[in-house]
Write an enzyme that holds these catalytic residues in place. Structure first.
Site, PDB file in Angstrom:
ATOM      1  N   SER A 197       0.832  -1.199   0.000  1.00  0.00           N
ATOM      2  CA  SER A 197       0.000   0.000   0.000  1.00  0.00           C
ATOM      3  C   SER A 197       0.873   1.259   0.000  1.00  0.00           C
ATOM      4  O   SER A 197       1.649   1.468  -0.922  1.00  0.00           O
ATOM      5  CB  SER A 197      -0.961  -0.050   1.193  1.00  0.00           C
ATOM      6  OG  SER A 197      -2.016   0.867   1.033  1.00  0.00           O
ATOM      7  N   ASP A 252      -6.023  -4.160  -1.904  1.00  0.00           N
ATOM      8  CA  ASP A 252      -4.919  -3.765  -1.021  1.00  0.00           C
ATOM      9  C   ASP A 252      -4.178  -4.978  -0.455  1.00  0.00           C
ATOM     10  O   ASP A 252      -4.788  -5.886   0.107  1.00  0.00           O
ATOM     11  CB  ASP A 252      -5.488  -2.929   0.124  1.00  0.00           C
ATOM     12  CG  ASP A 252      -4.430  -2.120   0.844  1.00  0.00           C
ATOM     13  OD1 ASP A 252      -3.505  -2.733   1.406  1.00  0.00           O
ATOM     14  OD2 ASP A 252      -4.530  -0.887   0.843  1.00  0.00           O
TER      15      ASP A 252
END
Length: 300
Positions: free
Chosen positions: A38, A183
């Site tokens: 991320s 993610d």
């Protein structure tokens, strides 16, 4: 002195990494291999492309976090638009700004695909929720039908940063079948395990984490949104929390973030500066442990 480094996911708080990177570079350290999830994937990708700490600081000052919430299409409908977008597109916002921004910066260093980087120098964590598995990019791209050498680094970073509910997933095609990528933090927010033990370097892999320590703070639950947030928080932290506890904490730079939320897109300039300084100070505190860490490694 070269080191391998791993950067945790943490949304807008990733500015703290830049302060720590600045301190490491001032101490004479250079980056051998880097990895991240991320926000950590953004930093790792830019480092692998050759950006210095000073360049990163300027980039992070210029980055428009509010633009991550730019409304397009049905999301522009007042009040209900983002929620309709969440239902229809699996995320309230497109993530286009992030992808285009990262792509633009990487092009400045003549980096477009993983083939433009030294082999093995960058690893990005993402989550394939279609097949229920963690993806280490570029290593696992062949599992979903893609050539690692021609795959976009910017797209890999965008995949890793597809924060659930906020940003829409990246949908790839494996043949005719769609593959939903979100993610990387839902499966490994802090992949300190990724490089194993590199005995060719003086130090083990150094981790950079956006928290004050390895002990998690309790999360109060009083309503359904709290419940959902607590579930996501547990899902994105529990596995790596177990791994980093105590035995791996010695090689982790813990960067206090003073309660700043991962999704506080309206960061003030003062908050950006504070996060940077927090990372810088955390790195200097970490250096007091480095001699012992190196000695332990050489005698092990």
């Amino acid at each position: 002195m070269k080191i391998d480094a791993v950067f945790e996911g943490g949304g807008v708080k990733g500015i703290g990494f830049v302060g720590a990177i600045q301190a490491f570079e001032q101490q004479g350290f250079r980056w051998n291999r880097v990895a991240g999830t991320s926000a950590g994937a953004i930093i790792a990708g830019l480092l692998a492309a050759g950006f210095t700490a000073e360049e990163l600081r300027q980039l992070m000052k210029e980055f428009n976090y509010v633009a991550l919430q730019k409304k397009q299409g049905i999301a522009r409908i007042p009040f209900i638009g983002p929620w309709v977008n969440l239902w229809v597109c699996k995320g309230m916002y497109t993530g286009d700004y992030l992808y285009k921004w990262v792509e633009k910066q990487l092009r400045r260093k003549n980096v477009c695909t993983f083939g433009d980087l030294p082999a093995g120098s960058l690893k990005i964590i993402a989550s394939d929720i279609t097949d229920g598995r963690l993806l280490v990019i570029p290593d696992d791209l062949d599992k979903i039908g893609y050539d690692p050498s021609t795959f976009s680094v910017a797209l890999a970073i965008r995949m890793s940063a597809s924060l659930p509910f906020y940003l829409q997933p990246v949908i790839l095609k494996n043949g005719n079948a769609p593959v939903y990528i979100v993610d990387g933090g839902i499966l490994s927010k802090f992949p300190l395990w990724i490089f194993g033990e590199n005995t060719e370097l003086d130090y083990p892999t150094i981790g950079f984490r956006l928290s004050a320590g390895y002990e998690a703070e309790p999360y109060p639950i009083s309503n359904f949104p709290d419940y959902v947030h607590a579930m996501l928080r547990t899902m994105m932290q529990a596995h790596d929390q177990r791994y980093v506890e105590k035995q791996h904490a010695a090689r982790t730079v813990f960067i206090p973030t003073d309660g700043i939320s991962t999704t506080k897109f309206d960061l003030t300039e003062e908050e950006r500066d504070w996060l940077y300084e927090s990372g810088n100070e955390a790195a200097h505190d970490f250096f007091t442990r480095l001699p012992a860490l190196r000695k332990k490694r050489k005698t092990s």
